[in-house]
Design an enzyme around this catalytic site. Structure first.
Site, PDB file in Angstrom:
ATOM      1  CD  GLU A  38      -2.444   1.275   2.374  1.00 24.29           C
ATOM      2  OE1 GLU A  38      -2.794   0.248   3.383  1.00 24.29           O
ATOM      3  OE2 GLU A  38      -3.388   1.969   2.883  1.00 24.29           O
ATOM      4  NE  ARG A 262       3.707  -7.533  10.750  1.00 26.84           N
ATOM      5  CZ  ARG A 262       3.134  -6.812   9.737  1.00 26.84           C
ATOM      6  NH1 ARG A 262       2.185  -7.371   9.011  1.00 26.84           N
ATOM      7  NH2 ARG A 262       3.455  -5.601   9.191  1.00 26.84           N
ATOM      8  CE  LYS A 272       3.744   0.046   3.989  1.00 23.59           C
ATOM      9  NZ  LYS A 272       2.325  -0.039   3.476  1.00 23.59           N
TER      10      LYS A 272
HETATM   11  P1  ATP Z   1       2.778  -1.846   7.558  1.00 23.27           P
HETATM   12  O1  ATP Z   1       1.970  -2.263   8.886  1.00 23.27           O
HETATM   13  O2  ATP Z   1       4.117  -1.735   7.634  1.00 23.27           O
HETATM   14  O3  ATP Z   1       2.064  -0.824   6.822  1.00 23.27           O
HETATM   15  P2  ATP Z   1       1.399  -3.691   5.766  1.00 23.27           P
HETATM   16  O4  ATP Z   1       1.315  -5.159   5.813  1.00 23.27           O
HETATM   17  O5  ATP Z   1       0.276  -2.893   6.043  1.00 23.27           O
HETATM   18  O6  ATP Z   1       2.455  -3.206   6.672  1.00 23.27           O
HETATM   19  P3  ATP Z   1       1.767  -3.369   3.068  1.00 23.27           P
HETATM   20  O7  ATP Z   1       2.140  -2.218   2.343  1.00 23.27           O
HETATM   21  O8  ATP Z   1       0.034  -3.646   3.033  1.00 23.27           O
HETATM   22  O9  ATP Z   1       2.112  -3.326   4.344  1.00 23.27           O
HETATM   23  O10 ATP Z   1       2.282  -4.799   2.720  1.00 23.27           O
HETATM   24  C1  ATP Z   1       2.583  -5.247   1.443  1.00 23.27           C
HETATM   25  C2  ATP Z   1       3.227  -6.480   1.771  1.00 23.27           C
HETATM   26  O11 ATP Z   1       4.221  -6.762   2.420  1.00 23.27           O
HETATM   27  C3  ATP Z   1       1.970  -7.434   2.270  1.00 23.27           C
HETATM   28  O12 ATP Z   1       1.954  -8.472   1.672  1.00 23.27           O
HETATM   29  C4  ATP Z   1       2.267  -7.508   3.500  1.00 23.27           C
HETATM   30  O13 ATP Z   1       2.026  -8.758   4.211  1.00 23.27           O
HETATM   31  C5  ATP Z   1       3.891  -7.808   3.537  1.00 23.27           C
HETATM   32  N1  ATP Z   1       4.775  -7.274   4.859  1.00 23.27           N
HETATM   33  C6  ATP Z   1       4.389  -6.146   5.449  1.00 23.27           C
HETATM   34  N2  ATP Z   1       5.145  -6.050   6.549  1.00 23.27           N
HETATM   35  C7  ATP Z   1       5.796  -7.301   6.641  1.00 23.27           C
HETATM   36  C8  ATP Z   1       6.714  -7.781   7.674  1.00 23.27           C
HETATM   37  N3  ATP Z   1       7.104  -7.340   8.774  1.00 23.27           N
HETATM   38  N4  ATP Z   1       7.235  -9.200   7.580  1.00 23.27           N
HETATM   39  C9  ATP Z   1       6.788  -9.638   6.052  1.00 23.27           C
HETATM   40  N5  ATP Z   1       5.934  -9.212   5.515  1.00 23.27           N
HETATM   41  C10 ATP Z   1       5.547  -7.928   5.518  1.00 23.27           C
HETATM   42 MG    MG Z   2      -1.071  -1.879   5.607  1.00 26.12          MG
END
Ligand code: ATP
Ligand code: MG
Length: 565
Positions: A38, A262, A272
């Site tokens: 995202e 994760r 983020k």
């Molecule tokens: P954040 O909470 O940091 O915004 P998110 O999961 O909302 O993380 P996205 O941009 O939606 O962030 O994530 C893109 C991809 O990266 C998704 O498939 C998510 O599952 C993966 N991802 C995000 N954080 C991690 C992590 N700490 N370890 C492994 N994969 C991750």
């Molecule tokens: Mg997110």
């Protein structure tokens, strides 16, 4: 830069086992994965895990990987974030097959919603978000049906089209899937799938005032792209039932969702939203602050893509959440930097050393290997002369026996140059050493030493008239506790209260051998006996007249973990 390998070295992880079975049993002919960020912030090391996994699988099985921006929330997303994400993925060494945006599918998703409405599986709800939340029930108590649940498909379609046309105010209506208010899975209790939002989208502008939710967009986007294996993190496990429900009811391409743990890393945070708080609260110097766990922060700090990929490979693909020690990442950096870093000499806390028997006004050039681990890296010339700087800590007036550095009457080798013996020194009124006087042994030059003198220690040094001033920035953990979010919750405080206020140490007046002034600023460096350092971006701008400054990537050894455990 070396290419990412296809991950063939390590044993298969559970996702690879699933894929190989799918290929063997003919469920799929090829593999298509996607990385779906995202664009609401910069990528962090957790995303690197997801990137190496998704792109690694695509590569390993001769398949493809799409980069898909999950851009369904116009309020938090920007073009700046999109561009930085692309830069970071490329820097990590990956190239996507297709660049896609969930917003590319807004029209398709709208049509899917209409189809659900027509088969009686979606309805417009006039309840407020509080009413909807209240009606959801609890995990142990079933939810209550909304009074709007039994609207006719015709009325629903008419209302939904009016929602799209902007006829209703924000928050006044939603579109909900009509599933099961008594489902043990709360997400199946008529989830909201469209919201009214009068917000400009970074790609679609003001074309839309209704936006699909994550669940309405994600699986459907996977299906539109014919993603075979949709890999996400564990917290999406409860979403899988809904993911499958849409695919079944809309008769879409059967993408399948798989979850892995994760990455959580000690002494930092991995979200983020929280990283944004650090940036906005001025706790760090932007998203690429070298203390940040962001890809751009790690890059600025001097981590290499190879080290990050190696780290992701080593931690493997787990099914259960765990906390990875940040020292593993540091270990991976040392492993790679040792192979590629150019060795240079920099004195951080200088004291003057005069070679009394060196002829006045003459300079000699000595030669030293750029990197003993890499013969192809060649040699450099270093000017040597009468006046040098060495580290203040490398001299003691009255040293103990085991001190293999300099003291009165003692001999040491100056790296790549001569053995010297200390005769004398001077102090000021405060007892601070101001000058060390030594003799050099002309027959002890490195490479042609016939002196027979045994010198146990080797010191780094710079020639004072040739030295260039540099600034050094050393970094420590960003937080004082291993798990800042959990710990803050326990203590009833903000996670920002647990920031390490001593995480930046600036050494403003260090002196470097002159090679550093002409070195390629893209180089990675090892400052002898100090650690690994990387020129900061300000150094890269040729126009900048600022003193060059270097970020410490990691120390030479893991002194931290020994000290703290
Ligand atoms: P954040 O909470 O940091 O915004 P998110 O999961 O909302 O993380 P996205 O941009 O939606 O962030 O994530 C893109 C991809 O990266 C998704 O498939 C998510 O599952 C993966 N991802 C995000 N954080 C991690 C992590 N700490 N370890 C492994 N994969 C991750
Ligand atoms: Mg997110």
């Amino acid at each position: 830069m070396s290419e990412p390998d296809a991950g063939t070295r390590s044993p298969r992880n559970f996702i690879e086992e699933i894929i190989e079975k799918d290929l063997q049993e003919g469920r799929h002919e090829t593999v298509l994965t996607r990385f779906p960020p995202e664009p609401n912030g910069y990528l962090h090391i957790g995303h690197a895990k997801s990137i190496t996994l998704n792109f690694g699988l695509g590569k390993k099985y001769g398949g493809e990987t799409n980069l898909r921006f999950d851009d369904t929330n116009p309020v938090t997303e920007t073009v700046e974030f999109v561009e930085n994400i692309k830069q970071d993925v490329r820097w990590l060494g990956y190239e996507w097959t297709r660049e896609r945006y969930a917003s590319d599918y807004f029209e398709d998703l709208f049509e899917m919603a209409i189809r659900l409405i027509r088969i009686g599986l979606a309805y417009v709800d006039d309840s407020t978000s509080e009413e909807i939340a209240r009606g959801k029930g609890t995990p142990t108590r079933p939810g209550e049906e909304s009074p709007y649940r039994h609207r006719s498909p015709e009325e629903n379609e008419d209302l939904f089209r009016k929602m799209r046309a902007g006829e209703f105010p924000e928050g006044s209506r939603t579109l909900r899937a009509r599933i099961n208010m008594a489902s043990p899975n709360m997400l199946m209790r008529d989830p909201v799938i469209y919201r009214i939002k009068f917000a400009s989208h970074h790609r679609t502008g003001d074309a839309w005032c209704i936006y699909p939710t994550y669940d309405m967009a994600h699986g459907q986007s996977d299906a539109i792209e014919k993603i075979t294996h949709s890999i996400c993190t564990l917290e999406f496990m409860p979403h899988r039932e809904l993911y499958d429900w849409f695919i079944e009811k809309l008769e879409l391409y059967p993408s399948r969702q798989y979850e892995f743990a994760r990455l959580n890393m000690s002494y930092t945070i991995m979200s983020k939203r929280r990283l944004l708080k650090l940036v906005e609260g001025g706790h760090v110097d932007g998203w690429d602050d070298p203390r940040m766990p962001t890809i751009s922060g790690l890059r600025r700090r001097g981590y290499t893509p190879e080290a990050i990929r190696d780290f992701c490979q080593r931690i493997g693909v787990a099914k259960r959440d765990n906390l990875i020690d940040v020292s593993l990442l540091e270990f991976c950096a040392r492993e790679h930097l040792n192979k590629i870093a150019m060795r240079r000499m920099v004195v951080f806390d200088p004291v003057r050393l005069v070679i009394t028997n060196w002829p006045e006004g003459t300079t000699e050039e000595v030669e030293s290997e750029n990197n003993p681990e890499d013969p192809a890296s060649g040699h450099r010339k270093i000017p040597f002369g009468k006046e040098l700087y060495i580290e203040r800590a490398d001299f003691m007036e009255d040293p103990p026996k085991k001190f293999f550095r300099l003291g009165p009457g003692r001999s040491v080798r100056l790296k790549s140059a001569y053995i010297i013996t200390c005769d004398d020194y001077e102090k000021d009124e405060d007892g601070r050493i101001t000058e060390i006087r030594c003799r050099y042994h002309a027959d002890s030059r490195s490479g042609s030493d016939t002196s027979g003198i045994k010198a146990k220690g080797t010191l780094h040094w710079v020639s004072i008239p040739h030295a260039i001033p540099v600034e050094i920035r050393e970094y420590d953990r960003l937080f004082v506790v291993e798990n800042p979010v959990e710990e803050a919750e326990k203590q009833g405080r903000e996670f920002t209260d647990l920031i390490n206020t001593q995480s930046l140490n600036i050494i403003a007046d260090a002196w470097a051998e002159p090679a550093l002034a002409h070195d390629d600023p893209e180089n990675y460096f090892q400052f002898l006996r100090k650690g690994y350092y990387y020129p900061d971006t300000t150094f890269r701008k040729a126009a900048s007249k600022q003193k060059p400054f270097f970020n410490r990537t990691v120390t030479l050894r893991d002194t931290w973990s020994r000290k703290n455990r």
